[in-house]
Motif scaffolding. Structure first.
Motif, mmCIF file in Angstrom:
data_model
loop_
_atom_site.group_PDB
_atom_site.id
_atom_site.type_symbol
_atom_site.label_atom_id
_atom_site.label_comp_id
_atom_site.label_asym_id
_atom_site.label_seq_id
_atom_site.Cartn_x
_atom_site.Cartn_y
_atom_site.Cartn_z
ATOM 1 N N PHE A 41 -8.205 -2.550 -3.763
ATOM 2 C CA PHE A 41 -9.184 -1.719 -3.069
ATOM 3 C C PHE A 41 -10.636 -2.022 -3.419
ATOM 4 C CE2 PHE A 41 -5.355 1.061 -3.197
ATOM 5 C CZ PHE A 41 -5.082 0.984 -1.857
ATOM 6 N N PHE A 54 -2.032 9.411 -3.215
ATOM 7 C CA PHE A 54 -3.294 9.959 -2.707
ATOM 8 C C PHE A 54 -3.057 11.222 -1.887
ATOM 9 C CE2 PHE A 54 -4.886 5.438 -3.188
ATOM 10 C CZ PHE A 54 -5.625 5.728 -4.317
ATOM 11 N N LYS A 55 -1.949 11.251 -1.156
ATOM 12 C CA LYS A 55 -1.598 12.467 -0.422
ATOM 13 C C LYS A 55 -1.447 13.638 -1.382
ATOM 14 C CE LYS A 55 0.652 12.058 4.034
ATOM 15 N NZ LYS A 55 0.770 10.716 4.576
ATOM 16 N N LEU A 84 -5.276 19.685 -6.613
ATOM 17 C CA LEU A 84 -6.292 19.181 -7.528
ATOM 18 C C LEU A 84 -6.570 20.223 -8.605
ATOM 19 C CD1 LEU A 84 -6.962 16.431 -6.699
ATOM 20 C CD2 LEU A 84 -9.106 17.183 -5.692
ATOM 21 N N LEU A 87 -14.201 5.993 -8.429
ATOM 22 C CA LEU A 87 -13.050 6.832 -8.120
ATOM 23 C C LEU A 87 -11.736 6.266 -8.650
ATOM 24 C CD1 LEU A 87 -12.488 9.470 -6.492
ATOM 25 C CD2 LEU A 87 -11.837 7.988 -4.581
ATOM 26 N N LEU A 88 -11.552 4.968 -8.467
ATOM 27 C CA LEU A 88 -10.232 4.388 -8.737
ATOM 28 C C LEU A 88 -10.211 3.567 -10.018
ATOM 29 C CD1 LEU A 88 -9.229 3.303 -5.131
ATOM 30 C CD2 LEU A 88 -8.845 5.478 -6.305
ATOM 31 N N LEU A 113 -5.661 3.268 4.304
ATOM 32 C CA LEU A 113 -5.502 2.401 3.135
ATOM 33 C C LEU A 113 -5.502 0.947 3.576
ATOM 34 C CD1 LEU A 113 -5.466 4.127 0.732
ATOM 35 C CD2 LEU A 113 -3.007 3.895 0.540
ATOM 36 N N ARG A 114 -4.878 0.707 4.703
ATOM 37 C CA ARG A 114 -4.852 -0.651 5.244
ATOM 38 C C ARG A 114 -6.254 -1.103 5.626
ATOM 39 N NH1 ARG A 114 -1.633 -4.100 8.469
ATOM 40 N NH2 ARG A 114 -2.666 -6.101 8.173
ATOM 41 N N PHE A 137 -13.932 15.852 -4.424
ATOM 42 C CA PHE A 137 -12.868 14.857 -4.549
ATOM 43 C C PHE A 137 -11.795 15.018 -3.483
ATOM 44 C CE2 PHE A 137 -14.626 15.172 -8.858
ATOM 45 C CZ PHE A 137 -14.987 13.853 -9.035
ATOM 46 N N VAL A 138 -11.637 16.232 -2.993
ATOM 47 C CA VAL A 138 -10.610 16.465 -1.979
ATOM 48 C C VAL A 138 -10.835 15.545 -0.779
ATOM 49 C CG1 VAL A 138 -9.561 18.136 -0.424
ATOM 50 C CG2 VAL A 138 -10.272 18.848 -2.698
ATOM 51 N N ALA A 144 -4.688 14.954 -2.293
ATOM 52 C CA ALA A 144 -5.556 15.287 -1.158
ATOM 53 C C ALA A 144 -5.470 16.753 -0.779
ATOM 54 C CB ALA A 144 -5.215 14.400 0.035
ATOM 55 N N PHE A 171 -9.915 11.885 -1.614
ATOM 56 C CA PHE A 171 -8.475 11.624 -1.691
ATOM 57 C C PHE A 171 -7.816 11.799 -0.329
ATOM 58 C CE2 PHE A 171 -8.995 12.785 -6.333
ATOM 59 C CZ PHE A 171 -8.900 11.482 -6.758
ATOM 60 N N LYS A 172 -8.297 12.759 0.452
ATOM 61 C CA LYS A 172 -7.781 12.920 1.816
ATOM 62 C C LYS A 172 -8.003 11.641 2.610
ATOM 63 C CE LYS A 172 -7.343 17.521 3.723
ATOM 64 N NZ LYS A 172 -7.645 18.626 2.814
ATOM 65 N N LEU A 174 -4.185 5.136 -11.993
ATOM 66 C CA LEU A 174 -4.648 5.378 -10.625
ATOM 67 C C LEU A 174 -6.146 5.654 -10.554
ATOM 68 C CD1 LEU A 174 -3.368 5.666 -7.767
ATOM 69 C CD2 LEU A 174 -3.379 8.139 -8.142
ATOM 70 N N LEU A 231 0.807 -1.223 0.000
ATOM 71 C CA LEU A 231 0.000 0.000 0.000
ATOM 72 C C LEU A 231 0.838 1.271 0.000
ATOM 73 C CD1 LEU A 231 -2.659 -1.182 2.602
ATOM 74 C CD2 LEU A 231 -2.892 -1.117 0.117
ATOM 75 N N SER A 273 -10.241 6.373 -11.988
ATOM 76 C CA SER A 273 -11.267 5.751 -12.817
ATOM 77 C C SER A 273 -11.458 6.514 -14.118
ATOM 78 C CB SER A 273 -12.586 5.731 -12.063
ATOM 79 O OG SER A 273 -13.175 7.020 -12.093
ATOM 80 N N VAL A 318 0.076 5.688 -0.894
ATOM 81 C CA VAL A 318 -0.134 6.758 0.081
ATOM 82 C C VAL A 318 0.350 8.087 -0.477
ATOM 83 C CG1 VAL A 318 0.409 7.608 2.382
ATOM 84 C CG2 VAL A 318 0.045 5.170 2.037
ATOM 85 N N TYR A 322 -8.017 -2.004 2.500
ATOM 86 C CA TYR A 322 -7.495 -3.286 2.031
ATOM 87 C C TYR A 322 -8.117 -4.451 2.792
ATOM 88 C CZ TYR A 322 -4.022 -6.974 1.222
ATOM 89 O OH TYR A 322 -3.398 -8.155 0.909
ATOM 90 N N LEU A 374 -8.119 8.709 1.564
ATOM 91 C CA LEU A 374 -7.221 7.640 1.108
ATOM 92 C C LEU A 374 -5.753 7.976 1.361
ATOM 93 C CD1 LEU A 374 -8.939 6.806 -2.303
ATOM 94 C CD2 LEU A 374 -8.991 5.418 -0.227
ATOM 95 N N ALA A 375 -5.479 9.187 1.807
ATOM 96 C CA ALA A 375 -4.104 9.664 1.912
ATOM 97 C C ALA A 375 -3.484 9.334 3.253
ATOM 98 C CB ALA A 375 -4.056 11.165 1.664
ATOM 99 N N ASP A 376 -3.655 8.124 3.702
ATOM 100 C CA ASP A 376 -3.121 7.728 5.004
ATOM 101 C C ASP A 376 -2.916 6.223 5.006
ATOM 102 O OD1 ASP A 376 -2.994 8.535 8.159
ATOM 103 O OD2 ASP A 376 -3.892 6.554 7.850
ATOM 104 N N GLU A 377 -1.758 5.820 5.484
ATOM 105 C CA GLU A 377 -1.408 4.400 5.417
ATOM 106 C C GLU A 377 -2.391 3.538 6.215
ATOM 107 O OE1 GLU A 377 2.684 3.808 6.029
ATOM 108 O OE2 GLU A 377 2.614 1.659 5.598
#
Lengths: 110, 110
Positions: free
Chosen positions: B103, A23-24, A32, B94-95, B32-33, B19-20, A27, B23-24, A94, A16, A96, A20, B36, B26-29
């Motif tokens: 995901f 997406f960061k 954007l 989105l993806l 995301l885990r 969208f912000v 974000a 993405f925000k 990344l 993953l 869609s 990160v 998953y 998703l912007a964290d490990e």
DNA sequence: ACAATACATCCAAAAAAATCGATGAATCGT
DNA sequence: ACGATTCATCGATTTTTTTGGATGTATTGT
């Protein structure tokens, strides 16, 4: 000699981690907006983005670096100018297809 | 009869704003885990996620709320338990398809 | 050579997000 | 009814990110 420590390749976090940063990079409203403008206009230099986004140049450079480091955009230097553009392959991999009109250059999909 | 008027041409920021948050989220490990694990296991309760991610419960709740507010996951309450699952439609919208194995729930694509 | 422009980088301050123990509400088992 | 379990929310602290003026380098035009 110290041992090189590595995350187990099969660990979910290992899989993953690369996402990160991507997406960061997305974000943030300003970034954007940069992505959006680069899609609409193609190669664009920083000084134009400064005018469009009405943002200090140092701030723009910071955000462009974030997007660069994430691999979402590319830079091409011509003399004093830096032209930035979308890294289409990365974005396509990344996001869609439904987002193509917003974050992918026209003609690169749909 | 008055014609239904489409919203006046909006500023790009208006278009991008929704969208912000996604993405925000998703912007964290850690988040995301969570995504998953929810994909791998389907509906999962918080107490299981606490064990899997080895993270305090209050932290998990915080991150789950982020994902919920972004519309990327759904909650189903059964008694004392809260079961969370991927919001497949949102994620698919989105993806990219290439991310489906990571995901998106198995079988929801490819 | 000199002034002006483009832009990356630096740095300190401000803003935003994450952490985690504590609290409280709802539900379950006995 | 009572103790235990699940989980959301609160709040103080720490960590991370963003901001924007200042600085320095490279390049361009005169």
């Amino acid at each position: 000699m110290e041992e090189l420590k590595v995350l187990a390749p099969q660990s979910p976090n290992y899989i993953l981690k690369p996402f990160v940063a991507k997406f960061k990079a997305l974000a943030d409203e300003k970034r954007l907006r940069i992505m959006y403008e680069l899609c609409q206009r193609g190669k664009t230099c920083v000084c134009d983005l400064v005018e469009i986004l009405e943002t200090p140049q140092s701030s723009l450079s910071y955000h462009l670096k974030m997007l660069m480091d994430a691999g979402l955009i590319r830079r091409e230097t011509q003399g004093t100018w830096s032209y930035y553009e979308i890294n289409t392959e990365e974005v396509n991999a990344l996001l869609s297809e439904q987002l193509c009109c917003i974050f992918r250059p026209p003609g690169s999909c749909c």
